[in-house]
Write a protein that holds these residues in place. Structure first.
Motif, PDB file in Angstrom:
ATOM      1  N   GLN A   1       0.838  -1.191   0.000  1.00 33.75           N
ATOM      2  CA  GLN A   1       0.000   0.000   0.000  1.00 33.75           C
ATOM      3  C   GLN A   1       0.876   1.245   0.000  1.00 33.75           C
ATOM      4  O   GLN A   1       1.880   1.315   0.713  1.00 33.75           O
ATOM      5  N   ALA A   2       0.487   2.217  -0.801  1.00 29.76           N
ATOM      6  CA  ALA A   2       1.141   3.520  -0.794  1.00 29.76           C
ATOM      7  C   ALA A   2       0.522   4.375   0.307  1.00 29.76           C
ATOM      8  O   ALA A   2      -0.696   4.434   0.454  1.00 29.76           O
ATOM      9  N   VAL A   3       1.359   5.012   1.112  1.00 28.93           N
ATOM     10  CA  VAL A   3       0.919   5.871   2.207  1.00 28.93           C
ATOM     11  C   VAL A   3       1.610   7.223   2.039  1.00 28.93           C
ATOM     12  O   VAL A   3       2.577   7.346   1.281  1.00 28.93           O
ATOM     13  N   PRO A   4       1.144   8.263   2.752  1.00 29.57           N
ATOM     14  CA  PRO A   4       1.770   9.582   2.590  1.00 29.57           C
ATOM     15  C   PRO A   4       3.264   9.605   2.894  1.00 29.57           C
ATOM     16  O   PRO A   4       4.006  10.394   2.308  1.00 29.57           O
ATOM     17  N   MET A   5       3.729   8.727   3.788  1.00 26.61           N
ATOM     18  CA  MET A   5       5.144   8.735   4.169  1.00 26.61           C
ATOM     19  C   MET A   5       5.993   7.817   3.301  1.00 26.61           C
ATOM     20  O   MET A   5       7.212   7.783   3.460  1.00 26.61           O
ATOM     21  N   GLY A   6       5.390   7.039   2.426  1.00 23.46           N
ATOM     22  CA  GLY A   6       6.156   6.113   1.605  1.00 23.46           C
ATOM     23  C   GLY A   6       5.305   4.953   1.143  1.00 23.46           C
ATOM     24  O   GLY A   6       4.219   5.129   0.601  1.00 23.46           O
ATOM     25  N   VAL A   7       5.791   3.751   1.390  1.00 21.91           N
ATOM     26  CA  VAL A   7       5.091   2.524   1.006  1.00 21.91           C
ATOM     27  C   VAL A   7       5.127   1.562   2.180  1.00 21.91           C
ATOM     28  O   VAL A   7       6.164   1.389   2.836  1.00 21.91           O
ATOM     29  N   CYS A   8       3.990   0.944   2.455  1.00 22.19           N
ATOM     30  CA  CYS A   8       3.885  -0.048   3.526  1.00 22.19           C
ATOM     31  C   CYS A   8       3.728  -1.436   2.915  1.00 22.19           C
ATOM     32  O   CYS A   8       2.951  -1.623   1.972  1.00 22.19           O
ATOM     33  N   LEU A   9       4.468  -2.390   3.443  1.00 26.83           N
ATOM     34  CA  LEU A   9       4.280  -3.799   3.131  1.00 26.83           C
ATOM     35  C   LEU A   9       3.719  -4.453   4.378  1.00 26.83           C
ATOM     36  O   LEU A   9       4.387  -4.528   5.419  1.00 26.83           O
ATOM     37  N   ILE A  10       2.478  -4.899   4.298  1.00 26.39           N
ATOM     38  CA  ILE A  10       1.733  -5.402   5.451  1.00 26.39           C
ATOM     39  C   ILE A  10       1.623  -6.920   5.333  1.00 26.39           C
ATOM     40  O   ILE A  10       1.101  -7.439   4.348  1.00 26.39           O
ATOM     41  N   ILE A  11       2.124  -7.620   6.341  1.00 22.66           N
ATOM     42  CA  ILE A  11       2.112  -9.085   6.374  1.00 22.66           C
ATOM     43  C   ILE A  11       1.101  -9.526   7.419  1.00 22.66           C
ATOM     44  O   ILE A  11       1.222  -9.183   8.598  1.00 22.66           O
ATOM     45  N   ASP A  12       0.088 -10.275   7.001  1.00 25.83           N
ATOM     46  CA  ASP A  12      -0.959 -10.769   7.898  1.00 25.83           C
ATOM     47  C   ASP A  12      -0.926 -12.290   7.914  1.00 25.83           C
ATOM     48  O   ASP A  12      -0.903 -12.930   6.855  1.00 25.83           O
ATOM     49  N   ASP A  13      -0.924 -12.865   9.126  1.00 29.14           N
ATOM     50  CA  ASP A  13      -1.006 -14.311   9.257  1.00 29.14           C
ATOM     51  C   ASP A  13      -2.205 -14.679  10.117  1.00 29.14           C
ATOM     52  O   ASP A  13      -2.855 -13.806  10.703  1.00 29.14           O
ATOM     53  N   ALA A  14      -2.491 -15.971  10.197  1.00 33.29           N
ATOM     54  CA  ALA A  14      -3.629 -16.473  10.965  1.00 33.29           C
ATOM     55  C   ALA A  14      -3.157 -17.307  12.135  1.00 33.29           C
ATOM     56  O   ALA A  14      -3.754 -18.320  12.468  1.00 33.29           O
ATOM     57  N   GLY A  15      -2.062 -16.876  12.784  1.00 34.53           N
ATOM     58  CA  GLY A  15      -1.518 -17.604  13.917  1.00 34.53           C
ATOM     59  C   GLY A  15      -2.233 -17.288  15.214  1.00 34.53           C
ATOM     60  O   GLY A  15      -3.328 -16.716  15.242  1.00 34.53           O
ATOM     61  N   LEU A  16      -1.570 -17.645  16.333  1.00 33.29           N
ATOM     62  CA  LEU A  16      -2.147 -17.441  17.655  1.00 33.29           C
ATOM     63  C   LEU A  16      -1.900 -16.051  18.200  1.00 33.29           C
ATOM     64  O   LEU A  16      -2.419 -15.709  19.259  1.00 33.29           O
ATOM     65  N   GLY A  17      -1.129 -15.252  17.515  1.00 32.45           N
ATOM     66  CA  GLY A  17      -0.853 -13.908  17.993  1.00 32.45           C
ATOM     67  C   GLY A  17       0.307 -13.891  18.984  1.00 32.45           C
ATOM     68  O   GLY A  17       0.972 -14.896  19.231  1.00 32.45           O
ATOM     69  N   MET A  18       0.524 -12.739  19.579  1.00 33.99           N
ATOM     70  CA  MET A  18       1.622 -12.537  20.521  1.00 33.99           C
ATOM     71  C   MET A  18       1.084 -11.903  21.796  1.00 33.99           C
ATOM     72  O   MET A  18       0.208 -11.037  21.750  1.00 33.99           O
ATOM     73  N   GLY A  19       1.634 -12.340  22.939  1.00 35.90           N
ATOM     74  CA  GLY A  19       1.295 -11.710  24.205  1.00 35.90           C
ATOM     75  C   GLY A  19       2.002 -10.376  24.351  1.00 35.90           C
ATOM     76  O   GLY A  19       2.888 -10.022  23.579  1.00 35.90           O
ATOM     77  N   GLN A  20       1.607  -9.624  25.391  1.00 35.81           N
ATOM     78  CA  GLN A  20       2.180  -8.295  25.577  1.00 35.81           C
ATOM     79  C   GLN A  20       3.673  -8.373  25.861  1.00 35.81           C
ATOM     80  O   GLN A  20       4.449  -7.532  25.384  1.00 35.81           O
ATOM     81  N   GLU A  21       4.098  -9.384  26.629  1.00 34.32           N
ATOM     82  CA  GLU A  21       5.530  -9.524  26.907  1.00 34.32           C
ATOM     83  C   GLU A  21       6.312  -9.813  25.632  1.00 34.32           C
ATOM     84  O   GLU A  21       7.396  -9.257  25.414  1.00 34.32           O
ATOM     85  N   GLU A  22       5.757 -10.657  24.779  1.00 35.65           N
ATOM     86  CA  GLU A  22       6.423 -10.949  23.505  1.00 35.65           C
ATOM     87  C   GLU A  22       6.460  -9.719  22.612  1.00 35.65           C
ATOM     88  O   GLU A  22       7.456  -9.468  21.920  1.00 35.65           O
ATOM     89  N   LYS A  23       5.383  -8.934  22.616  1.00 35.79           N
ATOM     90  CA  LYS A  23       5.361  -7.713  21.825  1.00 35.79           C
ATOM     91  C   LYS A  23       6.407  -6.721  22.313  1.00 35.79           C
ATOM     92  O   LYS A  23       7.087  -6.066  21.510  1.00 35.79           O
TER      93      LYS A  23
END
Length: 410
Positions: free
Chosen positions: A214-236
């Motif tokens: 996606q093109a955004v005002p600051m440049g270009v974003c590459l967005i990676i989406d998966d269907a995993g279990l996610g991350m906890g706050q400590e992992e983040k």
């Protein structure tokens, strides 16, 4: 009898003498206690001074020990990184030599589809080996190979897709009218490959992983989406610290076995000036990783189309360059698509239509695909070699770098 001669007088005299004696003894005792108290206070003050001196000495020793320990750890870390860097440099050289051998073998045996497919599988494994060696080299202070030409954002994403084991689960969607500057092509591809590897490893087998450009005002974003279990706050929090490092990352702090992905991404992002974050949730409940490429790393120049490779028998692979317009990207298609019915007429190799009748374009993919076991359309050796050769050029398009250690021209 006078009062002075009476018993009362003498009783008072005795009482007075006893009182005087008691006062004298109390005074003497009081003086002794004062002297003893003064001596105890002096001893206490001396002990307090000694305690303060011991505390100062202890604090100094602790600081000295911490400084010496930090110096020892720093020396050990530098020595470890130097050893790893030297070893990885040797491995990278061997991987490059192996890549040359594989490419020569592909040219030599390009008329044999089964042989070429096996060689492409070897090439894919070699690309994964090279990615891991690159990551270790980056953590040890090394630099990636130098690239002389720009590459489109889509090509960089597909190059990253071809460097992971489960490449067939990744879908790349969207294009933009920008290319990545030459010095940032390899770093961005390595970071995307690490994020894609995490996305495929920590999500259910077979679950798709999407890259949206996606093109955004600051440049270009590459967005990676998966269907995993996610991350906890400590992992983040730990991932955020690795993706935006404030100091050099210690190799020994990455765990056993070491987790290189976020550490490598953080080092490259800080070195080349782009941002990586994994603190969002994907629409599928997993992790959303975002790579923001600023305008400084983008250019409107289109990459030069690759020179066609001659297939055995004198035929050239006919693959047109990627379009430079922004449009939804098609779903990746296998190299040998199964066909339930023979095609009534030959279709152009560059495009076909979806079930809804919309035009759909096949793109070259920098990945290796093993031929399907299902029966497919019969093709000549020249046509099959041409398709495999075109597919192989996509594999090498994102890895066209010159190995160069050091920060020159980076």
């Amino acid at each position: 009898m006078t009062f002075a001669q009476g018993p009362l007088f003498w009783a008072l005299v005795v009482v007075a003498l006893v009182a005087v004696g008691a006062v004298l003894r109390a005074r003497k005792t009081n003086v002794g206690l004062r002297r003893q108290n003064a001596a105890l206070r002096g001893e206490r003050d001396a002990l307090q001074r000694q305690r303060d001196e011991l505390h100062v000495n202890h604090t100094g020793l602790l600081h000295r020990q911490a400084a010496e320990l930090a110096e020892v750890r720093k020396d050990a870390e530098e020595e470890t990184k130097a050893v790893l860097k030297a070893a990885v440099r040797t491995l990278q050289g061997l991987a490059d030599e192996q890549q040359v051998v594989i490419e020569n073998a592909q040219k030599k045996h390009g008329d044999d589809p089964s042989m070429l497919a096996d060689l492409m599988a070897i090439d894919h494994a070699n690309s994964q080996f090279g990615r891991r060696a690159q990551g270790i080299a980056v953590l040890c202070g090394g630099w990636l190979g130098r690239r002389e030409t720009v590459a489109s954002v889509f090509d960089v994403a597909r190059s990253a897709q071809g460097r992971i084991r489960q490449f067939d689960r990744v879908r790349v969607n969207g294009q933009v009218n920008f290319s990545v500057v030459s010095k940032a092509v390899e770093p961005v591809a390595v970071v995307l490959a690490e994020l894609l590897a995490n996305a495929t490893n920590y999500s259910a087998p077979g679950a798709p992983v999407e890259i949206n450009i996606q093109a955004v005002p600051m440049g270009v974003c590459l967005i990676i989406d998966d269907a995993g279990l996610g991350m906890g706050q400590e992992e983040k929090d730990r991932a955020a610290a690795l993706l935006a490092p404030q100091a050099a990352i210690s190799v020994s702090s990455l765990g056993i076995p070491p987790q290189f992905g976020f550490a490598v991404s953080g080092v490259l992002a800080a070195r080349y000036g782009f941002k990586v974050s994994v603190d969002s949730v994907s629409p599928y409940g997993g992790v959303r990783a975002v790579v923001l490429l600023p305008d400084e790393l983008l250019t409107g120049d289109a990459p030069a189309p690759p020179a066609p490779l001659a297939a055995p028998g004198g035929h050239h692979a006919d693959v047109s360059p990627l379009p430079r317009r922004q449009a939804p990207a098609p779903q990746p298609t296998p190299l040998f698509p199964p066909a339930a019915h023979p095609a009534p007429a030959p279709q152009p190799t560059g495009s076909f239509t979806t079930a809804g009748g919309l035009p759909k374009r096949r793109r070259k993919s920098p990945v290796s695909v093993v031929p399907s076991t299902e029966p497919g359309p019969v093709r000549s050796n020249e046509e099959t070699a041409s398709r495999l050769g075109a597919f192989q050029r996509g594999t090498r398009s994102g890895r066209d770098t010159t190995t160069m250690e050091g920060p020159e021209f980076q």
